[in-house]
Design a protein around this motif. Structure first.
Motif, PDB file in Angstrom:
ATOM      1  N   ASP A 153       0.839  -1.204   0.000  1.00  0.00           N
ATOM      2  CA  ASP A 153       0.000   0.000   0.000  1.00  0.00           C
ATOM      3  C   ASP A 153       0.872   1.250   0.000  1.00  0.00           C
ATOM      4  OD1 ASP A 153      -2.286  -1.554  -0.021  1.00  0.00           O
ATOM      5  OD2 ASP A 153      -2.688  -1.313   2.141  1.00  0.00           O
ATOM      6  N   ALA A 154       1.933   1.246   0.800  1.00  0.00           N
ATOM      7  CA  ALA A 154       2.859   2.390   0.838  1.00  0.00           C
ATOM      8  C   ALA A 154       3.551   2.556  -0.511  1.00  0.00           C
ATOM      9  CB  ALA A 154       3.890   2.194   1.949  1.00  0.00           C
ATOM     10  N   ILE A 185       3.512   5.795  -3.218  1.00  0.00           N
ATOM     11  CA  ILE A 185       4.713   6.407  -3.794  1.00  0.00           C
ATOM     12  C   ILE A 185       4.616   6.423  -5.319  1.00  0.00           C
ATOM     13  CG2 ILE A 185       7.205   6.084  -4.134  1.00  0.00           C
ATOM     14  CD1 ILE A 185       7.261   5.013  -1.203  1.00  0.00           C
ATOM     15  N   VAL A 186       4.200   5.316  -5.904  1.00  0.00           N
ATOM     16  CA  VAL A 186       4.063   5.236  -7.360  1.00  0.00           C
ATOM     17  C   VAL A 186       3.045   6.257  -7.847  1.00  0.00           C
ATOM     18  CG1 VAL A 186       3.259   3.763  -9.249  1.00  0.00           C
ATOM     19  CG2 VAL A 186       4.832   2.844  -7.540  1.00  0.00           C
ATOM     20  N   GLU A 187       1.932   6.374  -7.153  1.00  0.00           N
ATOM     21  CA  GLU A 187       0.899   7.347  -7.543  1.00  0.00           C
ATOM     22  C   GLU A 187       1.429   8.772  -7.440  1.00  0.00           C
ATOM     23  OE1 GLU A 187      -2.343   8.439  -9.339  1.00  0.00           O
ATOM     24  OE2 GLU A 187      -1.896   6.339  -8.936  1.00  0.00           O
ATOM     25  N   GLU A 226       5.184  13.415 -12.411  1.00  0.00           N
ATOM     26  CA  GLU A 226       5.538  13.271 -13.819  1.00  0.00           C
ATOM     27  C   GLU A 226       4.520  13.998 -14.701  1.00  0.00           C
ATOM     28  OE1 GLU A 226       5.389   9.356 -16.098  1.00  0.00           O
ATOM     29  OE2 GLU A 226       7.491   9.464 -15.457  1.00  0.00           O
ATOM     30  N   LYS A 227       3.278  13.903 -14.348  1.00  0.00           N
ATOM     31  CA  LYS A 227       2.214  14.550 -15.090  1.00  0.00           C
ATOM     32  C   LYS A 227       2.365  16.073 -15.015  1.00  0.00           C
ATOM     33  CE  LYS A 227      -2.731  13.819 -15.577  1.00  0.00           C
ATOM     34  NZ  LYS A 227      -3.926  13.269 -14.917  1.00  0.00           N
TER      35      LYS A 227
END
Length: 119
Positions: free
Chosen positions: A99-100, A104-106, A112-113
């Motif tokens: 979940d952590a 981080i990926v999100e 990046e967006k």
């Protein structure tokens, strides 16, 4: 090194680490069986099956009773609650870590967006 696992857990996981022993437990879950029947089912010698049954017996997963010349095996009274709880604690630990990682990926995707829109 500190030992966190009880001897009972060690014996259970050692017993369950072998595919034949897991198969024996599955078989005994359906019906009691003699060591001879189990040996035939798993295409093993009597001596080999006796050793497997002995490991399961030491872990408390199987009991045997000798009546005449036949030793009958059945599931032991002991369930695997302690082992399941141990596994569950690690499953929860890994769920928390994943979940952590998802967060981080999100967050990185959002950065990046935003960086892509600035260019």
């Amino acid at each position: 090194m500190v030992q966190y696992i009880t001897p009972r857990l060690d014996a259970s996981f050692a017993a369950l680490s072998d595919a034949t022993r897991r198969g024996v437990l599955e078989q005994l879950g359906r019906a009691d069986a003699s060591i001879t029947e189990l040996a035939e089912t798993f295409h093993m010698t009597l001596t080999g099956m006796k050793k497997h049954v002995g490991v399961l017996e030491q872990a408390g997963l199987v009991t045997t009773e000798k009546i005449g010349r036949v030793r009958t095996c059945k599931l032991g009274l002991r369930r695997l609650e302690e082992e399941a709880a141990w596994i569950e604690s690690y499953r929860q630990l890994w769920d928390t870590r994943f979940d952590a990682l998802d967060e981080i990926v999100e967050e990185l995707k959002q950065r990046e967006k935003v960086d892509g829109q600035r260019k």
